[in-house]
Design a protein around this motif. Structure first.
Motif, short mmCIF file in Angstrom:
data_model
loop_
_atom_site.label_atom_id
_atom_site.label_comp_id
_atom_site.label_asym_id
_atom_site.label_seq_id
_atom_site.Cartn_x
_atom_site.Cartn_y
_atom_site.Cartn_z
N ASN A 1 0.64 -1.14 0.27
CA ASN A 1 -0.12 0.12 -0.17
C ASN A 1 1.07 1.28 -0.10
O ASN A 1 0.44 2.28 0.00
N ILE B 1 -0.82 4.03 -1.66
CA ILE B 1 -1.73 3.98 -2.90
C ILE B 1 -3.50 3.71 -2.26
O ILE B 1 -4.06 4.74 -2.86
N HIS C 1 -1.98 -1.93 -8.86
CA HIS C 1 -1.92 -0.79 -8.13
C HIS C 1 -1.50 0.84 -8.47
O HIS C 1 -2.43 1.98 -8.46
#
Length: 477
Positions: free
Chosen positions: A297, A356, A421
């Motif tokens: 993340n 993200i 992502h």
């Protein structure tokens, strides 16, 4: 001697920056002049290598160039030039924030000093003809680059810096022990630590096995091979883009050079043992990178795990005898990381976050940066016409059915994770942008260098694709 000049040149620039005080234009000017002269000297080594031999015999024994070292030196020099040019626009933006929040940012003068010291130490790594000198230079890269990790002067960056220093120092300690064992392995030939003499010497197989294990663990730590990679995600997530570009592209290439030098002098009887070790660590690096990328993340940490994946691929290629393919892979990976880390820095300046999940719709916020980010991510994952598609295809062909199948599966997992992502960040509704309209305009200008590099990589990939099609047509006819 040109190699010696390239080592000393950044140190001279370092002294000028140190004496200039807080004059930002001097810092940027010295960085760029040094980078241009360094690139010019490296180019001369390619076209007029005989000029490098004009030196004292003792100096020539310690530093010099061959095809492998000159390739790594070229990567170091070119990436340093790109980072230096980026500072022309990047440093003023950071300086403004430094003036407003002096306690939260590292001084631009110290950044310039560390970058020049980093360049000198990496040049020494690439030019070393002695395993002892190679070890000293590798340790110097750690000391020169460590202060840059605390660029944001936060608790997380301080933790990342100490983790980098401690883990890499332990790794370099292993490499030192391996270098000592290497000297013992060649003790009967009186070769010392000279690379050329050791390559012709009769080395003791068992001592060499022990030496290579420790050298692979030591330099593999700086390379980011699993299971020694734990410093990399923290360091890359906290360091500025100009350092991450050099660390991910240039430093990892220099670290791999230490491993390749060890394998070069391996006796034939122990070479399979050495290549098997590289295969195991390469596959482990690829597998762990795939796992961490999928669940990541933080887009800068994701790029760190991507570097770990590609260093694993390079290790596998080298172990399978695909040296030329591995060098091409190193070069293209380095160029794409220039695009991605510089763009990641721009994203962080625009959105003030590395999460993200907190970013979406970059194409509507910083359009050019968003386009660079998604395209570079696809090329890094080997999407045709990326040159990495052809290097990875050569690897899968050489690996065999079972091993090639596992590599292909892991590459697919990495591709799925990274593109998911990247699409999540660039597409969708626009996230809130903390940068004002003027800063956004400046950030779009900072995308010029990544755009040029992206075009260069795409053109290279198209040339490879055209060559591949022509070769297939010739075979059929």
């Amino acid at each position: 001697m040109i190699s010696l000049f390239l080592i000393l040149l950044p140190l001279a620039g370092l002294l000028v920056v140190w004496a200039s005080g807080s004059r930002l234009k001097v810092h940027v000017g010295v960085l760029n002049i040094t980078a241009l002269l360094h690139c010019a000297g490296t180019a001369v080594l390619w076209f007029l290598p005989e000029l490098d031999n004009v030196a004292l015999a003792k100096v020539a024994e310690l530093v010099g160039q061959d095809f492998l070292s000159l390739t790594v030196l070229s990567v170091v020099s070119f990436l340093n030039l790109l980072s230096s040019v980026q500072t022309i626009k990047y440093f003023p933006m950071v300086r403004q924030r430094f003036v407003e929040n002096a306690e939260k940012f590292l001084s631009p003068q110290l950044v310039a000093i560390c970058l020049l010291g980093f360049l000198s130490s990496m040049t020494l790594v690439a030019s070393s003809r002695n395993f002892g000198l190679l070890w000293v230079a590798m340790e110097a890269t750690t000391l020169a680059s460590a202060p840059l990790i605390i660029f944001h002067r936060s608790g997380n960056s301080l933790e990342a810096m100490w983790k980098y220093i401690l883990i890499c120092s332990v790794g370099i300690g292993f490499a030192l022990f391996g270098t000592m064992l290497l000297a013992i392995a060649g003790e009967g030939s009186h070769a010392g630590m000279d690379m050329m003499l050791l390559s012709k010497a009769v080395l003791h197989p068992e001592w060499f096995k022990a030496a290579f294990v420790f050298m692979l663990a030591g330099y593999g730590t700086k390379m980011g091979l699993a299971p020694f990679q734990s410093w990399m995600p923290d360091a890359y997530s906290e360091a500025p883009g100009v350092l991450s570009v050099l660390s991910s592209g240039a430093l990892l290439a220099c670290s791999f050079l230490g491993v390749a030098r060890g394998l070069e002098i391996a006796p034939e009887s122990v070479r399979p043992f050495c290549t098997d070790l590289m295969l195991v660590l390469g596959m482990l690096s690829l597998a762990l990178a795939a796992f961490f990328i999928v669940r990541q993340n933080d887009y800068k940490r994701m790029l760190a795990y991507s570097s770990m994946e590609h260093m694993g691929l390079v290790s596998i290629m080298w172990a399978l005898g695909l040296q030329q393919v591995a060098l091409l892979h190193i070069i293209i990976h380095a160029l794409l990381k220039v695009v991605l880390f510089m763009t990641a820095d721009n994203i962080q300046l625009a959105c003030n976050t590395q999460k993200i999940s907190s970013i979406s719709g970059l194409l509507g916020v910083i359009k050019r940066n968003g386009i660079n980010y998604i395209l570079a991510m696809l090329l890094l994952c080997g999407m045709p016409p990326s040159p990495l598609f052809f290097t990875e295809m050569q690897l899968i062909r050489a690996a065999g059915i079972w091993q090639g199948g596992v590599i292909l599966l892991l590459l697919f997992v990495v591709f799925s994770g990274m593109t998911y992502h990247a699409l999540r960040m660039t597409m969708g509704n626009r996230s809130e942008c903390t940068a004002n309209a003027l800063e956004v305009k400046k950030l779009e200008r900072l995308s010029n260098i990544p755009t040029v590099i992206l075009i260069l990589v795409l053109a290279t990939g198209l040339l490879f694709a055209a060559g591949f099609v022509l070769s297939e047509l010739m075979v059929q006819n």
